[in-house]
Scaffold this active site. Sequence first.
Site, short mmCIF file in Angstrom:
data_model
loop_
_atom_site.label_atom_id
_atom_site.label_comp_id
_atom_site.label_asym_id
_atom_site.label_seq_id
_atom_site.Cartn_x
_atom_site.Cartn_y
_atom_site.Cartn_z
N ASN A 152 0.81 -1.22 0.00
CA ASN A 152 0.00 0.00 0.00
C ASN A 152 0.84 1.27 0.00
O ASN A 152 0.36 2.34 0.35
CB ASN A 152 -0.99 -0.01 1.17
CG ASN A 152 -0.29 -0.21 2.52
OD1 ASN A 152 0.92 -0.09 2.60
ND2 ASN A 152 -1.07 -0.50 3.55
N ARG A 290 2.99 7.31 11.30
CA ARG A 290 2.40 6.77 12.53
C ARG A 290 2.11 7.93 13.47
O ARG A 290 2.94 8.85 13.61
CB ARG A 290 3.34 5.79 13.23
CG ARG A 290 3.36 4.39 12.60
CD ARG A 290 2.00 3.68 12.65
NE ARG A 290 2.01 2.38 12.01
CZ ARG A 290 1.57 2.13 10.77
NH1 ARG A 290 1.08 3.11 10.02
NH2 ARG A 290 1.60 0.90 10.28
N GLN A 319 -5.11 3.64 18.26
CA GLN A 319 -6.17 3.44 17.28
C GLN A 319 -7.07 2.30 17.72
O GLN A 319 -6.54 1.24 18.08
CB GLN A 319 -5.57 3.17 15.90
CG GLN A 319 -4.95 4.41 15.32
CD GLN A 319 -4.46 4.27 13.89
OE1 GLN A 319 -3.95 5.22 13.34
NE2 GLN A 319 -4.60 3.12 13.30
N HIS A 338 -7.56 6.20 9.89
CA HIS A 338 -6.43 5.52 9.23
C HIS A 338 -6.92 4.74 8.00
O HIS A 338 -7.22 3.55 8.08
CB HIS A 338 -5.76 4.58 10.24
CG HIS A 338 -4.42 4.09 9.81
ND1 HIS A 338 -3.54 3.50 10.67
CD2 HIS A 338 -3.80 4.09 8.60
CE1 HIS A 338 -2.44 3.15 10.01
NE2 HIS A 338 -2.59 3.49 8.75
P1 NDP Z 1 10.32 1.89 3.75
O1 NDP Z 1 10.96 0.89 4.64
O2 NDP Z 1 10.43 1.75 2.28
O3 NDP Z 1 10.85 3.34 4.10
C1 NDP Z 1 11.10 3.78 5.39
C2 NDP Z 1 12.25 4.77 5.33
O4 NDP Z 1 12.36 5.40 6.60
C3 NDP Z 1 13.58 4.10 5.02
O5 NDP Z 1 14.18 4.81 3.95
C4 NDP Z 1 14.34 4.30 6.33
O6 NDP Z 1 15.68 4.51 6.17
C5 NDP Z 1 13.73 5.59 6.83
N1 NDP Z 1 13.99 5.84 8.25
C6 NDP Z 1 13.92 4.97 9.27
N2 NDP Z 1 14.23 5.61 10.41
C7 NDP Z 1 14.50 6.89 10.09
C8 NDP Z 1 14.91 8.02 10.84
N3 NDP Z 1 15.08 7.94 12.16
N4 NDP Z 1 15.10 9.18 10.19
C9 NDP Z 1 14.93 9.26 8.84
N5 NDP Z 1 14.58 8.20 8.07
C10 NDP Z 1 14.36 7.05 8.71
O7 NDP Z 1 8.78 1.94 4.20
P2 NDP Z 1 7.55 2.59 3.45
O8 NDP Z 1 7.98 3.84 2.78
O9 NDP Z 1 6.82 1.57 2.65
O10 NDP Z 1 6.64 2.91 4.71
C11 NDP Z 1 7.08 3.86 5.69
C12 NDP Z 1 6.13 3.87 6.86
O11 NDP Z 1 4.87 4.37 6.44
C13 NDP Z 1 5.79 2.48 7.45
O12 NDP Z 1 6.78 2.06 8.35
C14 NDP Z 1 4.49 2.75 8.13
O13 NDP Z 1 4.71 3.23 9.45
C15 NDP Z 1 3.87 3.87 7.31
N6 NDP Z 1 2.75 3.37 6.51
C16 NDP Z 1 1.51 3.92 6.72
C17 NDP Z 1 0.42 3.44 6.05
C18 NDP Z 1 -0.92 4.08 6.21
O14 NDP Z 1 -1.93 3.46 5.87
N7 NDP Z 1 -1.01 5.30 6.69
C19 NDP Z 1 0.53 2.29 5.14
C20 NDP Z 1 1.89 1.88 4.89
C21 NDP Z 1 2.94 2.37 5.59
P3 NDP Z 1 16.72 3.39 5.77
O15 NDP Z 1 15.95 2.17 5.33
O16 NDP Z 1 17.44 4.08 4.65
O17 NDP Z 1 17.51 3.13 6.99
#
Ligand code: NDP
Length: 405
Positions: A152, A290, A319, A338
């Site tokens: 998603n 989140r 939630q 959400h």
């Molecule tokens: P990804 O794993 O592709 O991306 C997450 C990114 O966050 C990675 O690039 C990671 O960095 C980075 N990151 C982690 N910690 C930090 C930090 N402290 N500072 C800066 N960057 C950081 O996940 P998605 O993009 O697919 O999803 C991201 C989040 O979105 C999910 O974890 C979830 O919480 C939320 N989400 C919400 C949904 C909704 O319905 N509202 C649905 C799907 C997701 P790196 O990997 O480079 O270390």
Amino acid sequence: MSSTAAQKVLCVLYDDPVRGFPPAYARNGIPTLARYPDGQTLPTPAAIDFTPGHLLGSVSGELGLGPFLAERGHRFVVTSDKDGPDSVFEKELTDADVVISQPFWPGYLTAERIAKAPNLRLAITAGIGSDHVDLQSAIDRNVTVCEVTWCNSISVAEHAVMQMLALVRDYIPQHGWVVRGGWNIADAVSRSYDIEGMDVGVVAAGRIGLAVLRRMKPFDVNLHYTDRHRLPDGVEQELGLTFHDSVESLVAACDVVSIHCPLHPETEHLFDDELIGRMRRGSYLVNTARGKICDRDAIVRALESGQLAGYAGDVWFPQPAPNDHPWRTMPNQALTPHTSGTSLSAQARYAAGVREILECWFDGKPIRDEYLIVQGGALAGAGAHSYSEGDATGGSEEAAKFKAG
Ligand code: NDP
């Protein structure tokens, strides 16, 4: 795991529509996608027992898993009653082998609950974001945690872009004039701007954050990002990105900020009074990552003082959010419940992904690395890249207030 051992699969889903199940569908189907943007294949279960585009995420939709689990002789319990010690979820957990839960209506798996579930070996997130599971406890107790990576991500990116535009242009109050009756243009535009020329930044440029940047490029804005790992040079150049090595630097340089990092101990309450105080006066903040990444009361204070011109997103903590949650009534917000990651389109992908994971689990085949968050007592796969060890479920018991109120 062998297909001969009967297991108990406990699944927490949101309630059916108040107008009844199934709903009347607005469209006849959903487009078929070939691959995800980075080339990853969509879920590959051996078969599915549902119609893509139908409501699968509510109790009667049961993620389309009923026939498959029955055929294999497993016990399948589906409930929306998830909070508090007397909930069906907590009672059924005591002998569950597998738990499935969606972040939209999370079955919080705290350390206490995991301790009450001695058989629990697998926790599947039907979606993305496994912070509703105490990952430290899953690591300590050797519970595998996995999610349906990519399912998603684009759904959320679309929602975030929609909400950035809704805030900057002040769409929702304008729509209110149409519904209530009246034609007062001056009131309707007194907080309405163009996003063209603004500085727009994302916190984390993972799957969702990068998709947001790509979608915002044609709006002729200046694009910024921060992340733990830098994007390839070619991507930075293609999109004209400015990289910031800290979130403090990013927020000071932006008019609009969209949050896309996971919730883990490093990011919990990242947006507090101090960080919001570093933003430009009148900034817009969108959080589809989140709820707990933002300090609840700091957001209210910033909207009331005007430090933030608007706040949107779809994620709350806990939630469901209790009816007296202050975000429901704070000024200049364009929040949704959400929903961003559970469009009917997304549901078809994550239901198929959960089926793929279960097929692997029962047949003793490896779950795709990109779906893994915790395995073998350590962060693994996607989890090793994006999460840190620890627990972010603290306070989740407050979700029971929704039922009580
Ligand atoms: P990804 O794993 O592709 O991306 C997450 C990114 O966050 C990675 O690039 C990671 O960095 C980075 N990151 C982690 N910690 C930090 C930090 N402290 N500072 C800066 N960057 C950081 O996940 P998605 O993009 O697919 O999803 C991201 C989040 O979105 C999910 O974890 C979830 O919480 C939320 N989400 C919400 C949904 C909704 O319905 N509202 C649905 C799907 C997701 P790196 O990997 O480079 O270390």
